[in-house]
Design a protein around this motif. Structure first.
Motif, PDB file in Angstrom:
ATOM      1  N   ARG A 415       0.828  -1.211   0.000  1.00 30.53           N
ATOM      2  CA  ARG A 415       0.000   0.000   0.000  1.00 30.53           C
ATOM      3  C   ARG A 415       0.860   1.258   0.000  1.00 30.53           C
ATOM      4  O   ARG A 415       0.577   2.227  -0.706  1.00 30.53           O
ATOM      5  CB  ARG A 415      -0.928   0.000   1.219  1.00 30.53           C
ATOM      6  CG  ARG A 415      -2.038  -1.038   1.169  1.00 30.53           C
ATOM      7  CD  ARG A 415      -3.144  -0.704   2.162  1.00 30.53           C
ATOM      8  NE  ARG A 415      -2.629  -0.672   3.528  1.00 30.53           N
ATOM      9  CZ  ARG A 415      -2.617  -1.719   4.348  1.00 30.53           C
ATOM     10  NH1 ARG A 415      -3.081  -2.885   3.922  1.00 30.53           N
ATOM     11  NH2 ARG A 415      -2.156  -1.609   5.574  1.00 30.53           N
ATOM     12  N   GLY A 419       1.023   4.002  -2.981  1.00 30.94           N
ATOM     13  CA  GLY A 419       0.671   5.385  -2.686  1.00 30.94           C
ATOM     14  C   GLY A 419       1.745   6.357  -3.142  1.00 30.94           C
ATOM     15  O   GLY A 419       1.447   7.414  -3.709  1.00 30.94           O
ATOM     16  N   ALA A 422       1.606   6.590  -6.929  1.00 27.88           N
ATOM     17  CA  ALA A 422       0.441   7.374  -7.351  1.00 27.88           C
ATOM     18  C   ALA A 422       0.645   8.862  -7.107  1.00 27.88           C
ATOM     19  O   ALA A 422       0.057   9.694  -7.807  1.00 27.88           O
ATOM     20  CB  ALA A 422      -0.803   6.881  -6.610  1.00 27.88           C
ATOM     21  N   GLU A 535      -2.627  -2.439  -6.286  1.00 22.40           N
ATOM     22  CA  GLU A 535      -2.988  -1.311  -5.428  1.00 22.40           C
ATOM     23  C   GLU A 535      -2.860   0.012  -6.193  1.00 22.40           C
ATOM     24  O   GLU A 535      -3.693   0.910  -6.054  1.00 22.40           O
ATOM     25  CB  GLU A 535      -2.079  -1.300  -4.196  1.00 22.40           C
ATOM     26  CG  GLU A 535      -2.411  -0.253  -3.167  1.00 22.40           C
ATOM     27  CD  GLU A 535      -3.675  -0.557  -2.374  1.00 22.40           C
ATOM     28  OE1 GLU A 535      -4.317   0.403  -1.888  1.00 22.40           O
ATOM     29  OE2 GLU A 535      -4.021  -1.747  -2.256  1.00 22.40           O
ATOM     30  N   ARG A 539      -5.874   2.888  -7.149  1.00 22.07           N
ATOM     31  CA  ARG A 539      -5.777   4.308  -6.813  1.00 22.07           C
ATOM     32  C   ARG A 539      -5.852   5.209  -8.047  1.00 22.07           C
ATOM     33  O   ARG A 539      -6.330   6.336  -7.960  1.00 22.07           O
ATOM     34  CB  ARG A 539      -4.466   4.585  -6.076  1.00 22.07           C
ATOM     35  CG  ARG A 539      -4.390   3.960  -4.698  1.00 22.07           C
ATOM     36  CD  ARG A 539      -2.971   4.056  -4.140  1.00 22.07           C
ATOM     37  NE  ARG A 539      -2.854   3.410  -2.851  1.00 22.07           N
ATOM     38  CZ  ARG A 539      -2.764   4.051  -1.687  1.00 22.07           C
ATOM     39  NH1 ARG A 539      -2.798   5.374  -1.670  1.00 22.07           N
ATOM     40  NH2 ARG A 539      -2.661   3.393  -0.550  1.00 22.07           N
ATOM     41  N   THR A 540      -5.318   4.734  -9.186  1.00 25.52           N
ATOM     42  CA  THR A 540      -5.176   5.609 -10.351  1.00 25.52           C
ATOM     43  C   THR A 540      -6.037   5.205 -11.539  1.00 25.52           C
ATOM     44  O   THR A 540      -6.206   5.998 -12.469  1.00 25.52           O
ATOM     45  CB  THR A 540      -3.712   5.625 -10.824  1.00 25.52           C
ATOM     46  OG1 THR A 540      -3.347   4.305 -11.270  1.00 25.52           O
ATOM     47  CG2 THR A 540      -2.782   6.067  -9.706  1.00 25.52           C
TER      48      THR A 540
END
Length: 702
Positions: A415, A419, A422, A535, A539-540
């Motif tokens: 994660r 992150g 991203a 992941e 997010r994206t």
């Protein structure tokens, strides 16, 4: 009959009419026509030399033919290069002031074109014209290389090189003499005079160790070749030690192709000894190196080493790049089969069929026969690879300040990394490759958002092989295959050649649009890497990441904690995954504090040229030669003292202190020096050696 062509030119609509008009001109008119055309088309060196020759303008032929030769040579078009080089030689014939030796130029072109008899003829002509001993030795050396590596005449080639060796020794050129001894040892090896080959290589190593000249690259080459002789003689422990020492030679700078030779040799050596976990790690090392290489340039020793234990079932329908990947995957499949990891072995074979299904059933039957003949699963040592890596990482981290930890543990790590990616950060990964049933090792990669071309331009200037402004390799989730053409499919583990669809080129601007390599990740075979990408996609909305090998140019992959932390700190990479922890730099990605402990020096491929007079009196030139480009950098004269202090012994902090005449640290001077060194490092002109350990520092002071 005429149509407008360009802003102010016309062309005949009928080729027959054009030819008729052209042939009707007398000789004087033709010369004037080509002279006028030369003024218009002078920017195109090929067109310019054609017009200049027909206009009878010898000086223009001379000027444009050498440019055309350089242009053709750069793209390996040796036929065109030889043609224009002949025009150049004819144009300068009899001129004593020519900067280029025509016979030598023709010899080099014919050598690269594989025309070795012609090479020898031109070198013999060049030798007749050269009286000074320094140039004579260089030409004789080339003649010897051509005899050995071109014509395969080892006895005559050795005789020539022994003459060259005596000349170099008489002039005190120890490094040049070392390379010549290595070549002589090769001829002895090829003629099965193994004891003499060993003695020659050992003599070269001993003389190099006792000299005061830095010789990391030469030392590495000598140890590689001596190790090969020992391997042939059956002295496996000595061979393995030499291979490892060659890769760890001090101040080592290698081309990625030379590193491929090292690691393929090492991988096959482990396979011979039945140490398949180590062989797998070495083959994966080669695979990571190859992610951003033009494998058409890989040398014959790479292919010979890769096919050593698996035969040569390929046909002439494959390219050299295809062959390198084919043999890498086949060796990995074989090693995994011998480790008892049959599912992974079969996944490689299925991926190979998907990439090269056109090769025909004979090839696949031969490949399957290799796998079926694999020995029963070997008894592995049961080493705790991850534990050993974590212990080494903890020890290395104590040597560096300014590191912070963002996350730890596999679940939170995925994660945290996703992150960061991203958010537009660049993340390097370095971790052990587990030889066990899970085999989810991280390897050595740099990841960033494939939608951000600014990241590619920044990072690719520091990391990888070529400094391309775009990434060659992409990691995909299966659903992201919609972005690519080229018959790519959901094949795990293997790299597939692909082309970005026109509709996706604006979105994925950080990738090479043509000739990309894509790897489709799977939860079964890619573990943490798959979790990071999944992941990131959540997010994206994009299941694609740009990837390239994690190594500074001229250095090996950053697979150990020490290499990983060093490469991380001197580059502008934002985060580093080291084992199961995510690291950040306390002072920022490009802060001066990160590189102050490191010892800068000129790359072995960089040379300083003095300039004086006219507008150049306030500057000097730095020539940088690498395996991918040659570049001249014009630097201000006041920066010369900085380079004079970059000797690989002083740290950046010590260089700043000495420039400031030993006064208290000057923040502005520190910032200027660090920015200057970072800029040169991005141009491959400066490299950083690690900070001294306490023992090394004491030895240096003594």
């Amino acid at each position: 009959m005429l149509r407008r062509f360009g802003a102010a030119r016309f062309a005949f609509a009928s080729p027959a009419l054009r030819d008729s008009a052209y042939l009707s001109l007398d000789a004087g008119s033709l010369k004037r026509l080509h002279g006028a055309a030369l003024e218009i088309e002078g920017e195109d060196s090929y067109a310019a030399v054609w017009h200049a020759a027909r206009a009878g303008l010898r000086e223009e032929v001379r000027r444009h033919s050498i440019k055309a030769t350089e242009r053709a040579w750069a793209v390996s078009d040796y036929g065109s290069a030889i043609t224009t080089a002949k025009q150049y030689v004819e144009a300068v014939n009899g001129d004593g002031d020519s900067a280029v030796n025509g016979d030598l130029l023709m010899a080099l072109l014919h050598y690269e074109a594989g025309q070795h008899a012609e090479t020898e003829r031109y070198l013999a002509e060049a030798l007749k014209a050269k009286s000074d001993s320094a140039h004579h030795s260089v030409l004789e050396r080339l003649l010897g290389y051509n005899a050995i590596f071109g014509l395969g005449d080892f006895e005559r080639g050795r005789g020539i090189m022994e003459t060259v060796l005596r000349s170099f020794e008489a002039r005190g050129l120890q490094q040049d003499a070392g390379y010549v001894r290595n070549t002589i040892a090769y001829t002895l090896f090829c003629t099965r005079r193994f004891d003499d080959a060993v003695e020659m290589e050992r003599t070269a190593l001993k003389l190099l160790e006792n000299s005061d000249q830095p010789g990391g690259f030469l030392s590495s080459v000598l140890q590689l070749n001596l190790g090969r002789v020992y391997r042939t003689l059956g002295f496996h422990d000595q061979a393995l030690r030499l291979f490892k020492n060659g890769l760890d030679a001090p101040n080592l700078e290698q081309s990625p192709y030379m590193l491929l030779i090292f690691h393929t040799t090492l991988a096959q050596f482990y396979s011979t000894r039945g140490e398949y976990a180590e062989a797998v790690a070495a083959f994966h090392h080669c695979l990571d190196l190859a992610r951003d290489l033009e494998l058409e340039n890989a040398s014959d020793p790479v292919l010979n080493s890769l096919s050593r234990h698996v035969g040569k079932p390929l046909t002439d329908r494959t390219t050299r790049g295809d062959e390198v990947f084919f043999y890498l995957y086949l060796n990995l499949a074989l090693a995994y089969r011998r480790m008892g990891l049959k599912s992974r072995s079969e996944a490689y074979l299925a991926g190979m069929r998907g990439c090269w299904g056109f090769l025909g059933e004979d090839v696949w039957r031969a490949a399957e026969a290799v796998l079926d003949g694999a020995a029963p699963p070997a008894q592995e040592s049961g080493r705790d690879v991850a534990g050993e890596f974590a212990e080494e990482a903890a020890e290395v981290e104590r040597r560096f300040e300014g590191l912070t930890f963002e996350a730890a543990g596999a679940e939170s790590l995925a994660r945290a990394v996703a992150g960061a990616l991203a958010d537009g950060k660049v993340v390097a990964l370095a971790g052990p490759r587990s030889p066990g049933p899970n085999a989810h090792g991280l390897g050595s990669l740099v990841l960033y958002d494939a939608r951000e071309p600014e990241l590619a331009e920044r990072v690719n200037a520091e990391v990888g092989a070529y400094g391309s402004p775009r990434a060659r390799t992409a990691l995909l989730l299966p659903e992201a295959l919609r972005h690519f053409d080229g018959g790519v499919g959901p094949l795990p583990l293997v790299l597939q050649e692909a082309t970005l669809k026109p509709s996706s080129r604006e979105e994925l601007r950080a990738l090479v649009p043509y000739g990309s390599r894509v790897q489709v990740l799977s939860p079964e075979f890619d573990g943490l890497l798959f979790e990071i990408l999944r992941e990131f996609a959540q997010r994206t909305g994009t299941g694609v990441l740009a990837a390239l090998p994690f190594h500074l140019r001229g250095r090996d992959l950053a697979v150990t904690p020490s290499k990983a932390l060093s490469a991380y700190l001197v580059s502008s990479i934002d985060h580093l995954v080291l084992g199961e922890r995510l690291l950040a730099k306390r002072w920022g990605a490009t802060a001066e504090q990160n590189i102050l402990p490191f010892r800068p020096r000129l790359s072995r491929n960089a040379s300083i040229f003095r300039k004086s007079g006219g507008e150049e009196q306030d500057s000097f030139l730095l020539l940088v030669r690498t395996w991918s480009f040659h570049n001249y950098l014009r630097l201000r004269r006041e920066m010369r003292p900085v380079l004079d202090l970059c000797d690989g012994q002083r740290s950046v902090a010590e260089v700043v202190c000495q420039l400031g005449a030993g006064s208290s640290p000057d923040a502005r001077l520190e910032q200027q020096v660090c920015a200057f060194l970072r800029k040169l490092a991005r141009q491959c002109a400066v490299v950083y050696d690690d900070p001294f350990s306490e023992r090394e520092a004491t030895t240096s002071r003594v």
